[in-house]
Every structure is written in structure tokens, then in C-alpha cells.
Enzyme design. Structure first.
Site, mmCIF file in Angstrom:
data_model
loop_
_atom_site.group_PDB
_atom_site.id
_atom_site.type_symbol
_atom_site.label_atom_id
_atom_site.label_comp_id
_atom_site.label_asym_id
_atom_site.label_seq_id
_atom_site.Cartn_x
_atom_site.Cartn_y
_atom_site.Cartn_z
ATOM 1 C CE LYS A 46 -4.744 8.860 -17.195
ATOM 2 N NZ LYS A 46 -4.639 7.796 -16.188
ATOM 3 C CG MET A 72 -5.828 11.341 -11.319
ATOM 4 S SD MET A 72 -6.745 12.878 -11.476
ATOM 5 C CE MET A 72 -7.135 12.835 -13.228
ATOM 6 C CG LEU A 74 -5.754 3.372 -13.079
ATOM 7 C CD1 LEU A 74 -5.799 1.850 -12.993
ATOM 8 C CD2 LEU A 74 -4.548 3.802 -13.911
ATOM 9 C CG ASN A 130 0.666 1.672 -12.886
ATOM 10 O OD1 ASN A 130 1.104 1.377 -11.781
ATOM 11 N ND2 ASN A 130 -0.024 2.784 -13.107
ATOM 12 C CB SER A 132 2.785 1.057 -8.268
ATOM 13 O OG SER A 132 3.106 1.739 -9.481
ATOM 14 C CB CYS A 133 -2.816 2.485 -9.872
ATOM 15 S SG CYS A 133 -4.001 3.848 -9.755
ATOM 16 C CB SER A 197 1.674 9.362 -6.389
ATOM 17 O OG SER A 197 0.592 8.472 -6.543
#
Length: 314
Positions: A46, A72, A74, A130, A132-133, A197
């Protein structure tokens, strides 16, 4: 001769190209162990932050007819939880299914701090940053700010000498593909993951005349079949622009063996599965492996490299 799904990624041979997308079925050590024991060719933790995060209020995930919408925020058990798991996994010699490590700090400083810890640790696997959340309220997606992305990655590679990939958001403009590829080609990057996403979609329940997730007034990241054309476009756009040394992981809309074939045809080397893994569980990897082999057999391919990246134009 039956088709082989073996692929070479960063000087390691994987039994097949399939793995989970970070964020799905990888929150706890139990879920990670289930991935380890599945037919996935690799698996990833994760995305972690320095400290444990509860994430956004529920409901924050909703399955919709052609995919999912989530906000979500994170949620994760914290960096140290996943690093401990990774080091124990490595120490036990259980590396037949390679483990990737994902980080997604809430600030530039937090990302640098976690990556420094990975650099200083005995972890010898692959790290994914990451950038790009789309679902943390008040926190813009870093990778839509090209100058900031360049600044962060330049700082990272001043000290980070282990294999590192970045997870990118979807881009929709050729100029943006060109700009980002130009930045990434200057760096000793191992891979890019296309795509996270599609941020800030909206799904409506007509019966209740309301949104279906609570955070951000119902706005959330869209995944699943909805995003496959965008994911394929991003995989192809970066495959044709990046240095050959920078590999591509294709993520988005992989539900069948044919979807996997399309990502590979566009130039992906490995494939991550999110929405459909959430819906089906780890048995999806058995099915995807079987379906991809059947399609390759039908087309007369005995290896992925015979067609990977060889998409025809009209």
C-alpha cells in the site's frame, strides 16, 4: 508450444506480468501474504505515509457498472509497518514473487524522508513513488505540476541509488506527454506506471438523487473499464517518448486477458490490476494468466516480447 508469460523487468525474470495496483488488497500483512501466495508475478505494498492514516470518511469506495469510484484518502498502516514487512520478506528468502514498495508522502519533505530511509535500509527491491493520488482533500496531484515534479525527482536522485519508478496520473494532451517525457528522460528512472485513477469523477444514484461516496461531496477517482482507453493512450504515449531504459507498467481497466494483451501491445512490460482485483480477489490472477495465454496461443505467439509495443497504425 504453449505461450510463456515470462517477462524481463529491470534485470529480473518474472513468471508473468501481473501484479496488484497499490491501494488494492495490500493494506495489511494478511492481504500482502495472500498476494504473495497468488499467481501474481509480483506484488506491491500500500502507498505509505510517514505515519498511519485512517483516510477519508466512509463510504469512500463504490462499485459501479463499468468500474469503481473511490475517495480513499491514502489510508495505510504507516511507512515503518510496510518496511518491516518488506525486510522480513526479503530476509526469509521468499523472493520468488518480487515485492515492490510504494510511498506517497503528503509533502515533498515527507517523500524525501521516506525515500532516504529506504536508501539507508537493506531493502533491495523496487520502489514506486506515487506522485498522483487524486483523493487527498487540499492536496493537488504533484505530477500535474511539471516544474515541481522535476524539482522533486532531481532531489530524490541526488541520494536515491536503488531502482525507482513513479506512478503518474492520466494526461490528456500531447503537449503534456511531451513535457513530462522530456523531464523523465533526464533522470535515471527505472519505470513509469500509467495510470492512477482518473481524478474527480462523479457517480450519481438516481433513486436517492445523491452521490455515492462521502468525501469531497462525492467526487472521486474513477477506475475500471471506464478508464482503459485513457490508460492505453498514456502507456502508448510514454512508450513512444521515453528512453528505452525506462520501462512502463500499464494500469487501468484490466479485466480480461484481452485487456492485458492491449496494454502489452501498447508497450507495457508489467501490468497492475486494481478495480477487478477488488471485485474478484486474488483468484483473478489465475484467470488473467489463463486468458492471456489462450489469446497468445490463438495468435501464434509463444512469448510476450514477440508483440509487446508493436501496435500497428493505419
Amino acid at each position: 508450444m504453449s505461450a510463456s508469460l515470462a517477462i524481463n523487468f529491470l534485470n529480473h525474470t518474472y513468471e508473468n506480468p501481473f501484479m496488484n495496483a497499490s491501494g488494492v488488497h495490500c493494506m495489511s500483512t494478511k492481504e500482502l501474504d495472500e498476494l504473495k501466495d497468488s499467481r501474481a508475478g509480483a506484488f506491491i505494498t500500500k502507498s505509505s505515509t510517514t505515519s498511519k492514516r485512517e483516510g477519508n470518511p466512509e463510504p469512500r469506495y463504490f462499485s459501479v457498472p463499468l468500474g469503481s469510484i473511490n475517495s480513499m484518502g491514502l489510508p495505510n498502516e504507516g511507512f515503518d509497518y510496510y518496511l518491516k514487512y518488506a525486510l522480513e520478506y526479503q530476509k526469509n528468502g521468499s523472493t520468488s514473487t518480487p515485492l515492490f514498495f510504494s510511498v506517497a508522502g503528503m509533502s515533498v519533505e515527507e517523500n524525501l524522508k521516506m525515500l532516504q530511509k529506504i536508501q539507508d535500509s537493506d531493502f533491495n527491491g523496487i520502489t514506486e513513488l506515487n506522485l498522483s493520488c487524486p483523493n487527498v482533500p487540499g492536496k493537488p496531484q504533484v505530477a500535474y505540476d511539471f516544474e515541481l515534479t522535476k524539482e522533486i525527482l532531481t532531489k530524490v536522485f541526488e541520494f536515491f541509488k536503488k531502482p525507482l519508478g513513479v506512478k503518474l496520473p492520466p494526461y490528456f494532451d500531447f503537449a503534456h506527454f511531451d513535457i513530462m517525457a522530456g523531464i523523465l528522460n533526464q533522470l535515471p528512472l527505472s519505470y513509469v506506471n500509467c495510470i492512477n485513477s482518473i481524478g474527480n469523477g462523479l457517480y450519481i444514484n438516481v433513486e436517492t438523487e445523491s452521490v455515492v461516496v462521502k468525501p469531497k461531496n462525492g467526487f472521486g477517482g474513477i477506475g475500471g473499464e471506464y478508464v482503459k482507453p485513457t490508460a492505453l493512450a498514456n502507456v502508448r504515449a510514454f512508450y513512444t517518448r521515453l528512453n528505452p531504459t525506462i520501462k512502463i507498467i500499464g494500469t487501468g481497466g484490466i479485466k480480461t486477458g484481452q485487456d492485458a494483451f492491449e496494454h502489452l501491445l501498447c508497450g507495457a512490460t508489467m501490468l497492475q490490476v486494481g478495480t477487478e482485483l477488488y471485485k474478484e480477489g486474488v483468484s483473478i490472477f489465475d484467470r488473467l494468466e489463463r486468458e492471456l495465454k489462450e489469446l497468445m496461443d490463438k495468435k501464434g505467439y509463444t512469448s510476450i516480447e514477440q508483440f509487446r509495443g508493436k501496435l500497428n497504425s493505419l
